[in-house]
Design a protein around this motif. Structure first.
Motif, PDB file in Angstrom:
ATOM      1  N   VAL A  16     -52.969 -10.415 -88.812  1.00  0.00           N
ATOM      2  CA  VAL A  16     -52.123 -10.032 -87.673  1.00  0.00           C
ATOM      3  C   VAL A  16     -52.797 -10.436 -86.361  1.00  0.00           C
ATOM      4  N   GLN A  17     -54.108 -10.221 -86.270  1.00  0.00           N
ATOM      5  CA  GLN A  17     -54.840 -10.607 -85.058  1.00  0.00           C
ATOM      6  C   GLN A  17     -54.778 -12.114 -84.845  1.00  0.00           C
ATOM      7  N   ALA A  18     -54.935 -12.888 -85.910  1.00  0.00           N
ATOM      8  CA  ALA A  18     -54.889 -14.345 -85.795  1.00  0.00           C
ATOM      9  C   ALA A  18     -53.502 -14.811 -85.362  1.00  0.00           C
ATOM     10  N   VAL A  19     -52.454 -14.229 -85.927  1.00  0.00           N
ATOM     11  CA  VAL A  19     -51.090 -14.596 -85.544  1.00  0.00           C
ATOM     12  C   VAL A  19     -50.846 -14.234 -84.081  1.00  0.00           C
ATOM     13  N   TRP A  20     -51.314 -13.055 -83.656  1.00  0.00           N
ATOM     14  CA  TRP A  20     -51.142 -12.642 -82.272  1.00  0.00           C
ATOM     15  C   TRP A  20     -51.872 -13.595 -81.331  1.00  0.00           C
ATOM     16  N   ASP A  21     -53.083 -14.006 -81.703  1.00  0.00           N
ATOM     17  CA  ASP A  21     -53.829 -14.956 -80.871  1.00  0.00           C
ATOM     18  C   ASP A  21     -53.094 -16.284 -80.736  1.00  0.00           C
ATOM     19  N   ILE A  22     -52.494 -16.752 -81.820  1.00  0.00           N
ATOM     20  CA  ILE A  22     -51.736 -18.009 -81.776  1.00  0.00           C
ATOM     21  C   ILE A  22     -50.535 -17.879 -80.843  1.00  0.00           C
ATOM     22  N   ILE A  23     -49.807 -16.770 -80.954  1.00  0.00           N
ATOM     23  CA  ILE A  23     -48.635 -16.555 -80.097  1.00  0.00           C
ATOM     24  C   ILE A  23     -49.050 -16.442 -78.625  1.00  0.00           C
ATOM     25  N   ALA A  24     -50.107 -15.666 -78.369  1.00  0.00           N
ATOM     26  CA  ALA A  24     -50.572 -15.489 -76.990  1.00  0.00           C
ATOM     27  C   ALA A  24     -51.041 -16.817 -76.404  1.00  0.00           C
ATOM     28  N   GLN A  25     -51.762 -17.603 -77.183  1.00  0.00           N
ATOM     29  CA  GLN A  25     -52.233 -18.902 -76.699  1.00  0.00           C
ATOM     30  C   GLN A  25     -51.049 -19.831 -76.419  1.00  0.00           C
TER      31      GLN A  25
ATOM     32  N   THR B  52     -53.511  -2.955-100.198  1.00  0.00           N
ATOM     33  CA  THR B  52     -54.633  -3.423-101.020  1.00  0.00           C
ATOM     34  C   THR B  52     -55.790  -3.954-100.187  1.00  0.00           C
ATOM     35  N   SER B  53     -55.525  -4.495 -99.015  1.00  0.00           N
ATOM     36  CA  SER B  53     -56.591  -5.054 -98.183  1.00  0.00           C
ATOM     37  C   SER B  53     -56.249  -4.896 -96.705  1.00  0.00           C
ATOM     38  N   PRO B  54     -56.429  -3.698 -96.171  1.00  0.00           N
ATOM     39  CA  PRO B  54     -56.039  -3.471 -94.778  1.00  0.00           C
ATOM     40  C   PRO B  54     -56.865  -4.288 -93.777  1.00  0.00           C
ATOM     41  N   GLU B  55     -58.154  -4.528 -94.072  1.00  0.00           N
ATOM     42  CA  GLU B  55     -58.981  -5.298 -93.148  1.00  0.00           C
ATOM     43  C   GLU B  55     -58.485  -6.734 -93.048  1.00  0.00           C
ATOM     44  N   ARG B  56     -58.181  -7.327 -94.186  1.00  0.00           N
ATOM     45  CA  ARG B  56     -57.689  -8.709 -94.193  1.00  0.00           C
ATOM     46  C   ARG B  56     -56.321  -8.788 -93.520  1.00  0.00           C
TER      47      ARG B  56
ATOM     48  N   GLY C 189     -41.785  -5.839 -99.421  1.00  0.00           N
ATOM     49  CA  GLY C 189     -42.646  -5.231-100.432  1.00  0.00           C
ATOM     50  C   GLY C 189     -44.000  -5.901-100.522  1.00  0.00           C
ATOM     51  N   PHE C 190     -44.018  -7.227-100.431  1.00  0.00           N
ATOM     52  CA  PHE C 190     -45.279  -7.954-100.471  1.00  0.00           C
ATOM     53  C   PHE C 190     -46.145  -7.619 -99.265  1.00  0.00           C
ATOM     54  N   ILE C 191     -45.530  -7.506 -98.098  1.00  0.00           N
ATOM     55  CA  ILE C 191     -46.291  -7.162 -96.895  1.00  0.00           C
ATOM     56  C   ILE C 191     -46.913  -5.779 -97.034  1.00  0.00           C
ATOM     57  N   ILE C 192     -46.146  -4.817 -97.514  1.00  0.00           N
ATOM     58  CA  ILE C 192     -46.674  -3.460 -97.726  1.00  0.00           C
ATOM     59  C   ILE C 192     -47.810  -3.490 -98.752  1.00  0.00           C
TER      60      ILE C 192
END
Length: 55
Positions: free
Chosen positions: A32-41, A23-27, A15-18
């Motif tokens: 998500v992009q930052a987490v993906w970059d960490i995983i990829a790195q 409330t802030s789709p850009e943030r 529920g919190f994720i939704i």
């Protein structure tokens, strides 16, 4: 941890994720992009480690 408490915590997290996405789709996209970059790195670093072992 009892099953009921675990299930309630999972639903609260979902529920919190939704809520955060609505409330802030850009943030949320930035997070998500930052987490993906960490995983990829991390995978790149592991690959580089094994590559250096082979050489």
């Amino acid at each position: 941890m009892p099953r009921n408490i675990k299930q309630i915590l999972i639903w609260l997290l979902f529920g919190f994720i939704i809520y955060a996405i609505i409330t802030s789709p850009e943030r949320a996209a930035d997070i998500v992009q930052a987490v993906w970059d960490i995983i990829a790195q991390g995978f790149r670093n592991i690959g580089q480690f094994f590559n250096s072992l082979i050489d």
